[in-house]
Structures are given as C-alpha cells and as structure tokens.
Design a protein around this motif. Structure first.
Motif, PDB file in Angstrom:
ATOM      1  N   ASP A  30       1.130  -1.279  -0.114  1.00 34.78           N
ATOM      2  CA  ASP A  30      -0.233  -0.333  -0.051  1.00 34.78           C
ATOM      3  C   ASP A  30       1.189   1.148   0.109  1.00 34.78           C
ATOM      4  OD1 ASP A  30      -3.015  -1.269   0.562  1.00 34.78           O
ATOM      5  OD2 ASP A  30      -1.817  -1.779   1.790  1.00 34.78           O
ATOM      6  N   ASP A  31       0.531   2.392  -0.691  1.00 37.57           N
ATOM      7  CA  ASP A  31       1.072   3.680  -0.821  1.00 37.57           C
ATOM      8  C   ASP A  31       0.739   4.909   0.569  1.00 37.57           C
ATOM      9  OD1 ASP A  31      -1.364   4.252  -1.471  1.00 37.57           O
ATOM     10  OD2 ASP A  31      -0.373   5.022  -3.553  1.00 37.57           O
TER      11      ASP A  31
ATOM     12  N   LYS B 207      -1.863   6.122   0.086  1.00 31.36           N
ATOM     13  CA  LYS B 207      -3.318   6.612   0.369  1.00 31.36           C
ATOM     14  C   LYS B 207      -3.696   5.656  -0.957  1.00 31.36           C
ATOM     15  CE  LYS B 207       0.604  10.439  -0.578  1.00 31.36           C
ATOM     16  NZ  LYS B 207       1.290  11.541  -1.868  1.00 31.36           N
ATOM     17  N   ASP B 208      -4.270   5.277  -0.467  1.00 37.84           N
ATOM     18  CA  ASP B 208      -5.178   3.992  -0.906  1.00 37.84           C
ATOM     19  C   ASP B 208      -4.907   3.478  -1.862  1.00 37.84           C
ATOM     20  OD1 ASP B 208      -7.002   4.307   0.980  1.00 37.84           O
ATOM     21  OD2 ASP B 208      -8.198   5.799   0.238  1.00 37.84           O
TER      22      ASP B 208
ATOM     23  N   ASP C 287      -3.557   4.290  -8.201  1.00 39.10           N
ATOM     24  CA  ASP C 287      -4.085   5.203  -7.483  1.00 39.10           C
ATOM     25  C   ASP C 287      -5.339   3.972  -6.787  1.00 39.10           C
ATOM     26  OD1 ASP C 287      -6.552   5.052  -9.329  1.00 39.10           O
ATOM     27  OD2 ASP C 287      -5.839   6.695 -10.074  1.00 39.10           O
ATOM     28  N   SER C 288      -5.781   4.682  -5.916  1.00 38.86           N
ATOM     29  CA  SER C 288      -7.188   3.642  -5.375  1.00 38.86           C
ATOM     30  C   SER C 288      -8.703   3.135  -6.075  1.00 38.86           C
ATOM     31  CB  SER C 288      -8.229   4.508  -4.673  1.00 38.86           C
ATOM     32  OG  SER C 288      -8.481   5.858  -4.830  1.00 38.86           O
TER      33      SER C 288
END
Length: 517
Positions: A46-47, A49-50, A75-76
């Motif tokens: 996981d980064d 930031k979702d 991204d998410s």
C-alpha cells in the motif's frame, strides 16, 4: 409434483451452501499488454494513499528472451500512475543469477540478487536498491562466499533431493527483517551459512550453523525470522542412529534451533509413536509453535494435525497434542464418517487470525504419468498430468486444539501451467477465505456436499469461499468469465490488508484485479 419436489430440494441445497452473500468489492485495471508473455506478482505494498505499489517478475519465452521486473504504481481505482521496467542485465562473468526476494523500506525498494562471479570464483549476494519515484538502481554487496564452499543442487539417490542446497530467502511477518541461508559443502556435517538483515540492509547476524550428521540425514524444514528481527529459528528433521532403533513411529527426531547474536540453543523433540511427515513453525510474541500432519501408519497417509508449543527463548516444550480430523471433516471428504486416511497432502500455507488462531491449509497434490504408444510402433512418449484436488483447511486454537477442520472437494488437473487452478487463501477478522476458479457449474455430491471442477483459460469463473468462526462455509461466484477479457491466475494471488490482487492473462493481454473483502 415430482418435478416440483426436485426444484424444492435443489433450492434447499443452494440455501444450505450459499445462504449469505459474501460482501466484496471488485476493481479492475485497464487491459494492457507487456512485451513479455509470462509475469507474476512478486510484491504488493500500500502506498498510504489508498493506492498500491506492485512489482511483477517476468521471464521471456522461446521467442523473447530476457528477465526482469515491472514496477507499477496504481491509484485507489487501479488507474496506472507510473510504471518502470527493470531488465536484469548480467556481465559476461556473472552466471546463474537469481533474485531471491524483494524488500521494501518506505519508498525504497531492494531486489536481493544472488549470482556466481566466474572471475572472482565467488557467489555474491547484493541488494539492488532504488527510490520508487526515480528508479535509479544502485548495487550494494551484502556478502560473498567462495564457489568451492557452496553446496550445489544434488540428488542423493532413491529419488531423494537435497532441497536446501543453494541459497534460500525468508522475510518475517512484519517485513522488518530478512534472512538468507546458504548450504555449505561439508561431507561430514550439515552446514549452513546464515545471514540476518534488517530492512535498512544492515547486517544483524552472520552465523555458521553446523550439525554433526551427514547432509542426507538432516532434512531442512524451514527457517523463520522473529517479529523483532533479533532471532532466527531453524527447524530440521534428523535421522539419528539412536532413533533408527525405534520400534514404533518415525525413526527420526525434530530439532529446533534458535540463533541470535548470543549464540544458539537447540531443542530436540520426538513425535513418539506417530509419524509427523513435516512440521512448520509459527512465531508469536510469547510462544513458538510447530505443527503439521501426522499419521499412525505411514508418512504419506495422514490422520490429523500435530501441535507443539515451545517457549520462544528457552525452547522448553510447554505442550504437545495430536488432533485427529473431526467427524465433520470426514463427512466433507467421504460423505460419511469413514475410517480412512488422507495422502498426497501438500502444505500450502499458514494464516493467523486477529485472535492469534492458526489456519493450516493444504491441498491434495500428485502427479500421474501416461504412456502414449506411437501409431507406427517403435516406442512412444510420456505425458505428465499434475492434479490439484481437495483443499484441506483446519483452524487451531491458541491451546493447540482443533476448532474446525473442513475439506473442500475439488478436482482440477493440468499438463502445463498451474496458475489458473489451485487457490489463494486469506483471513479477515475471524473468517477464512479461498479464491478458486471453476469452468463448470458447482457439482452436487452425496450427503449435501459440493465439488468445484476443472477450469481453463477458455472458461474460468472466479469464486470465493468463506469459512466462518464456527466452521460453516458458503461460496459465491464473484466474476463470470463472460464478463472478463482475460482469465485470472488464481494461484498467484497477493494479499495486502483486506484486499487480494490477481493478474489476468490471455497471450500478452493482461489485467490487474483487486478483490476487497
């Protein structure tokens, strides 16, 4: 009336096995193409930031040579933010290179590389490290061992392979420390060079492990790294002259060794009149457990699950138990409680619940050989079929007793890649989940049982199975192959928090799938 009764019975059966919808959300990336056909997920992080950072290893085939890694940041919503390809390039003097593992430290990613340098006549282990925003890899040597000292892969005869030869990599559950063990050539004693590093690549332990017994008499089971990164635990199955004289049970003993900067301590324990084919260690804060399948007759037929609990520092044995398979398990397997034993069980992993209960998973795996006579005479050819049948799962309480044991009936086989069959498993809270593909409708068996069938790249529906804390299970199809451009490689799933990631592939066409529970 008879037809109506049949419909009613089928509806009742469906209610029993699929009474509740299993909550999940699905996200897919865009379909994309790689230059290389074959790739698999090597790392998911996981980064914060979702989003998610994924590393995929790839290898070329007959028409596209090469090997390396794709690094991708999503991204998410699984929209690709950034990607980078790192192709492994060796100099003329670097041979037999392989990446043992991947380590993350914040925004730093390191490939742990192990290769033979012909010019320096040494095996060299290095970390290839880069920031995930710049992807400018730099090499740092971790250690080296003379070529003449390293045990190469070998067969002892009678189909016995020295499975611990070469280099092995393992990382602890919290991914804060990792160890590398190298089998050292020594005809008189089992010898390993063992290194422990933290995720900043600082060397914590440099240790020579030696057991005064011939290599083929010591079966390396596994090595684990403690949560705090200060201790290593090496488990071996040892065939001693003393145990050879036993009248009952396995003619061997298990030896668990704790290795730290202060030295080593070893605990010897026997499985008495039982046969424990192999054991696996599980590390907790306040205890150390070893568990595996056992039999009362032969090593390849199993009666239940053995459990040993030890003190993590002194290695004193606190308790031992032999748990026979439950009546429910035997009904799952055979339709009624028969006095039968299992064979061909292959260990597939351990999962830990929030209550520190252990979920022990295995699969019935075996190979069959088929001879095909040449139509013109003069000999024929052999083909090999690899079978991935029933899933065996058991939950072990903190006191070592079985909470539940279930058998999930499955019949799958392949003559090639196993990526689309078998399964991936995870836990969320106190529930256990299995993801499997099936290309056929779920089959009803006798005694209210079900069976999942064969799958292929042409027809592959993704299912999730849930086993609840009381041992009841339900299943649900979450993806129909008609809605997908690619089938997903269900045996190569990677777990991160409450999500499981799969890569789908059809030729060079690929897609990333995220299933959140």
């Amino acid at each position: 009336m008879k037809k109506l009764f049949t419909v009613f019975c089928f509806s009742l059966w469906a209610t029993v096995f699929n009474a509740q919808e299993i909550p999940n959300t699905i996200k897919k990336s865009d379909v994309f193409k790689d230059e290389y056909k074959h790739s698999s997920i090597a790392l998911v992080e996981d980064d914060g930031k979702d989003g998610v950072f994924i590393a995929r290893s790839y290898a070329g085939g007959m028409f596209s040579s090469g090997a390396g890694y794709y690094f991708e940041h999503y991204d998410s919503n699984l929209k690709l933010i950034k990607e980078y390809e790192y192709q492994m390039k060796r100099s003329d003097v670097e041979k037999w290179g392989s990446i043992l593992g991947i380590v993350m430290n914040g925004d730093q990613v390191s490939l742990i590389d192990f290769l033979y340098n012909t010019q320096e006549k040494a095996f060299v282990c290095s970390a290839l490290t880069s920031n995930i925003s710049s992807f400018n890899f730099e090499k740092k040597e971790l250690f080296r061992i003379a070529y003449s000292d390293v045990m190469k892969s070998q067969w002892f005869g009678s189909n016995q392979f020295d499975g611990d030869s070469g280099a092995n990599f393992m990382i602890n559950e919290d991914k804060t420390a990792f160890a590398i063990t190298v089998d050292i050539k020594n005809k008189d004693a089992e010898t390993h060079k063992i290194y422990l590093f933290d995720k900043q690549l600082n060397k914590r332990i440099d240790y020579d492990f030696k057991r005064e017994i011939k290599d083929k008499k010591f079966i390396y089971e596994n090595i684990d790294v403690s949560k705090d990164g200060n201790n290593l635990y090496l488990l071996g199955k040892v065939y001693t002259e003393e145990k050879k004289k036993k009248k009952e049970g396995g003619k061997y003993q298990y030896e668990l060794t704790r290795i730290s900067n202060e030295g080593q301590a070893t605990q010897i324990f026997d499985t008495d009149e039982h046969f424990a084919g192999s054991l696996k260690t599980v590390i907790f804060e306040d205890k150390l457990t070893c568990l595996g399948f056992y039999s009362d007759k032969k090593d390849y037929r199993y009666k239940g699950i053995s459990y040993f609990e030890l003190d993590p520092i002194s290695l004193a044995i606190r308790k031992s138990k032999y748990n026979p398979f439950t009546e429910q398990f035997m009904v799952d397997k055979y339709g009624k409680n028969k006095d039968k034993e299992l064979k061909n069980l292959s260990f597939r992993g351990l999962l830990i619940t929030e209550q520190n209960e252990i979920v022990f998973n295995a699969e019935e795996y075996y190979m069959t050989t088929h001879y095909h006579m040449s139509p013109n005479g003069g000999g024929g050819t052999y083909t090999y079929v690899y079978h991935y049948d029933d899933i065996v799962s058991a939950k072990i309480a903190s006191d070592g007793s079985i909470l539940w044991a279930r058998n999930i009936n499955k019949r799958q086989a392949t003559g090639g890649s196993d990526a689309y069959i078998s399964y991936t498993s995870t836990v969320k809270g106190n529930d256990t989940f299995f993801f499997i593909n099936t290309g056929e409708k779920v089959k009803k068996l006798s005694n209210d049982r079900i069976q999942f069938g064969q799958t292929s790249t042409k027809r592959s529906n993704l299912n999730v199975i849930r086993i609840t804390p009381d041992g009841n299970f339900s299943f649900q199809e979450i993806l129909d192959d008609k809605d997908n451009e690619v089938p997903f490689m269900v045996s190569d799933g990677a777990v991160s928090k409450n999500s499981v990631y799969f890569i789908g592939r059809k030729g060079k066409k690929k897609q990333l799938l995220k299933v959140t529970l």
